[in-house]
Design a protein around this motif. Structure first.
Motif, short mmCIF file in Angstrom:
data_model
loop_
_atom_site.label_atom_id
_atom_site.label_comp_id
_atom_site.label_asym_id
_atom_site.label_seq_id
_atom_site.Cartn_x
_atom_site.Cartn_y
_atom_site.Cartn_z
N VAL A 98 45.20 44.98 36.48
CA VAL A 98 43.27 44.92 36.00
C VAL A 98 43.38 44.01 37.68
CG1 VAL A 98 42.16 44.40 35.14
CG2 VAL A 98 43.41 45.49 33.96
N VAL A 99 44.21 42.69 36.91
CA VAL A 99 43.84 41.93 38.35
C VAL A 99 44.26 42.65 39.54
CG1 VAL A 99 44.59 39.75 38.86
CG2 VAL A 99 44.62 40.14 36.91
N GLU A 100 45.46 43.04 40.08
CA GLU A 100 45.90 44.16 41.74
C GLU A 100 44.32 44.51 41.73
OE1 GLU A 100 49.80 45.87 41.19
OE2 GLU A 100 50.45 43.76 40.24
N ASP A 101 44.05 45.92 40.96
CA ASP A 101 42.75 45.99 40.73
C ASP A 101 41.55 45.92 41.11
OD1 ASP A 101 44.93 48.26 40.95
OD2 ASP A 101 43.73 49.38 38.53
N LEU A 102 41.08 45.10 40.64
CA LEU A 102 39.97 44.43 40.80
C LEU A 102 40.15 42.98 42.59
CD1 LEU A 102 38.73 42.96 37.71
CD2 LEU A 102 37.75 44.37 38.65
N VAL A 103 41.13 41.89 42.42
CA VAL A 103 41.55 41.23 43.42
C VAL A 103 41.81 41.94 44.64
CG1 VAL A 103 42.21 38.71 43.73
CG2 VAL A 103 41.10 40.00 41.62
N LEU A 104 43.31 43.00 44.36
CA LEU A 104 44.16 42.82 45.35
C LEU A 104 43.72 43.54 46.90
CD1 LEU A 104 47.67 42.63 44.52
CD2 LEU A 104 45.93 40.07 44.90
N LEU A 105 42.26 43.48 46.77
CA LEU A 105 41.87 44.57 47.86
C LEU A 105 42.30 44.97 49.62
CD1 LEU A 105 38.04 44.09 46.54
CD2 LEU A 105 39.86 45.89 45.31
N ASP A 106 42.46 44.01 49.82
CA ASP A 106 43.09 44.07 51.33
C ASP A 106 44.79 44.43 51.88
OD1 ASP A 106 40.55 43.29 52.08
OD2 ASP A 106 40.88 41.12 52.05
N THR A 107 44.52 44.15 52.79
CA THR A 107 45.71 44.81 52.87
C THR A 107 46.54 43.54 53.93
OG1 THR A 107 45.50 47.25 53.35
CG2 THR A 107 47.86 46.26 54.31
N VAL A 108 47.46 42.86 53.54
CA VAL A 108 48.27 41.71 53.65
C VAL A 108 49.51 41.62 54.31
CG1 VAL A 108 47.02 39.75 52.75
CG2 VAL A 108 49.37 40.83 52.21
N GLN A 109 49.72 41.26 55.42
CA GLN A 109 51.41 41.67 56.03
C GLN A 109 51.97 40.35 56.12
OE1 GLN A 109 52.16 41.80 60.98
NE2 GLN A 109 52.21 43.98 60.01
N PHE A 110 53.46 39.79 55.49
CA PHE A 110 53.86 39.04 55.60
C PHE A 110 55.71 39.17 56.77
CE2 PHE A 110 51.11 37.98 51.78
CZ PHE A 110 52.07 36.99 51.26
N ASP B 224 55.06 26.35 51.09
CA ASP B 224 56.03 26.54 50.77
C ASP B 224 56.10 28.20 49.70
OD1 ASP B 224 56.21 23.53 49.98
OD2 ASP B 224 54.44 23.77 48.46
N PRO B 225 57.45 28.38 49.62
CA PRO B 225 57.81 29.27 48.91
C PRO B 225 56.89 29.89 47.48
CG PRO B 225 59.28 28.36 48.95
CD PRO B 225 58.46 26.98 49.34
N SER B 226 56.74 31.70 47.80
CA SER B 226 55.61 31.91 46.83
C SER B 226 55.59 31.11 45.19
CB SER B 226 55.93 32.92 46.81
OG SER B 226 55.80 33.63 48.12
N VAL B 227 55.44 31.01 44.34
CA VAL B 227 55.15 30.33 43.04
C VAL B 227 55.96 31.99 42.14
CG1 VAL B 227 53.93 30.08 40.93
CG2 VAL B 227 53.17 28.56 43.12
N ALA B 228 56.09 31.40 41.57
CA ALA B 228 57.30 32.58 40.28
C ALA B 228 56.94 31.33 39.43
CB ALA B 228 58.67 33.22 40.72
N GLY B 229 56.70 32.62 37.79
CA GLY B 229 56.88 31.82 36.69
C GLY B 229 57.09 33.20 35.71
N THR B 230 57.47 32.20 34.61
CA THR B 230 57.27 33.01 33.83
C THR B 230 55.89 33.68 33.44
OG1 THR B 230 58.81 31.83 32.60
CG2 THR B 230 57.80 33.31 30.90
N LEU B 231 54.74 33.79 33.21
CA LEU B 231 53.12 34.33 32.65
C LEU B 231 52.89 34.05 34.43
CD1 LEU B 231 52.95 32.55 29.24
CD2 LEU B 231 53.74 35.12 29.47
N SER B 232 53.10 35.41 34.93
CA SER B 232 52.35 35.00 35.94
C SER B 232 52.16 36.92 36.30
CB SER B 232 52.93 35.51 37.07
OG SER B 232 53.66 33.64 37.55
N ALA B 233 50.45 37.19 36.85
CA ALA B 233 49.85 38.17 37.02
C ALA B 233 50.09 38.62 38.25
CB ALA B 233 48.60 38.40 36.38
N VAL B 234 50.06 38.10 38.83
CA VAL B 234 49.98 38.07 40.61
C VAL B 234 50.52 37.15 41.22
CG1 VAL B 234 47.78 39.45 41.19
CG2 VAL B 234 48.14 36.73 40.87
N ARG B 235 50.94 37.25 42.41
CA ARG B 235 52.61 35.94 43.28
C ARG B 235 51.56 35.32 44.23
NH1 ARG B 235 56.80 35.86 42.43
NH2 ARG B 235 57.30 38.45 42.25
N ILE B 236 51.31 34.11 43.90
CA ILE B 236 50.26 33.28 44.81
C ILE B 236 51.55 32.50 45.42
CG2 ILE B 236 48.77 30.75 44.36
CD1 ILE B 236 48.56 32.09 41.68
#
Length: 148
Positions: A12-24, A122-134
């Motif tokens: 749900v979060v991906e469909d509502l928030v991750l609307l653009d295309t990013v490149q790392f 800083d390296p991306s945040v990774a956690g036990t309870l995450s809906a998206v990577r920050i």
């Protein structure tokens, strides 16, 4: 006992928030080479590690002035612009100093984001309870093409 499953919320979060295309990407290694024909320096090509759904947002804390002294100046004239990139959990964990670029904007999105770059602080945040990577970012104040 089973843990909390956030996979439904993540979609749900991906469909509502991750609307653009990013490149790392990881900046190319090596010194630039001067092209006699064009009179410009050619930089080594960046290594793209992720290109896909994402979003770039201003972080809640305000920017500030770096305190790295330069010759004849007691401070640096570069500001710190705090942003964050949001990507799906399936995206790789970004490494410090990678570059993040917005390469496509969703209809109705902010066109001022196109082509802007940020450096991963800083390296991306990774956690036990995450809906998206920050991923924590600092806006690049001057691109290679703008450098003299």
């Amino acid at each position: 006992m089973t843990g909390l499953d956030l996979s439904g919320i993540a979609r749900v979060v991906e469909d509502l928030v991750l609307l653009d295309t990013v490149q790392f990407s990881r900046p190319g290694i090596g010194a630039p080479v001067f092209d006699q024909d064009t009179g410009e320096y050619i930089y080594p090509q960046d290594e793209i590690l992720y290109e896909g759904r994402g979003a770039v947002q201003v972080a809640s804390s305000p920017g500030g002035v770096s305190s790295l002294p330069l010759p004849n100046l007691p401070w640096s004239d570069e500001t710190t612009s705090r942003y964050r990139a949001l990507t799906p959990l399936s995206a790789p964990i970004a490494e410090r100093d990678m570059l993040v670029t917005v390469v496509a904007i969703h209809p109705g999105g902010d066109l001022a984001l196109l082509g802007r770059q940020w450096r991963v602080t800083d390296p991306s945040v990774a956690g036990t309870l995450s809906a998206v990577r920050i991923t924590a970012l600092d806006q690049v104040q001057q691109t290679r093409e703008g450098s003299a």
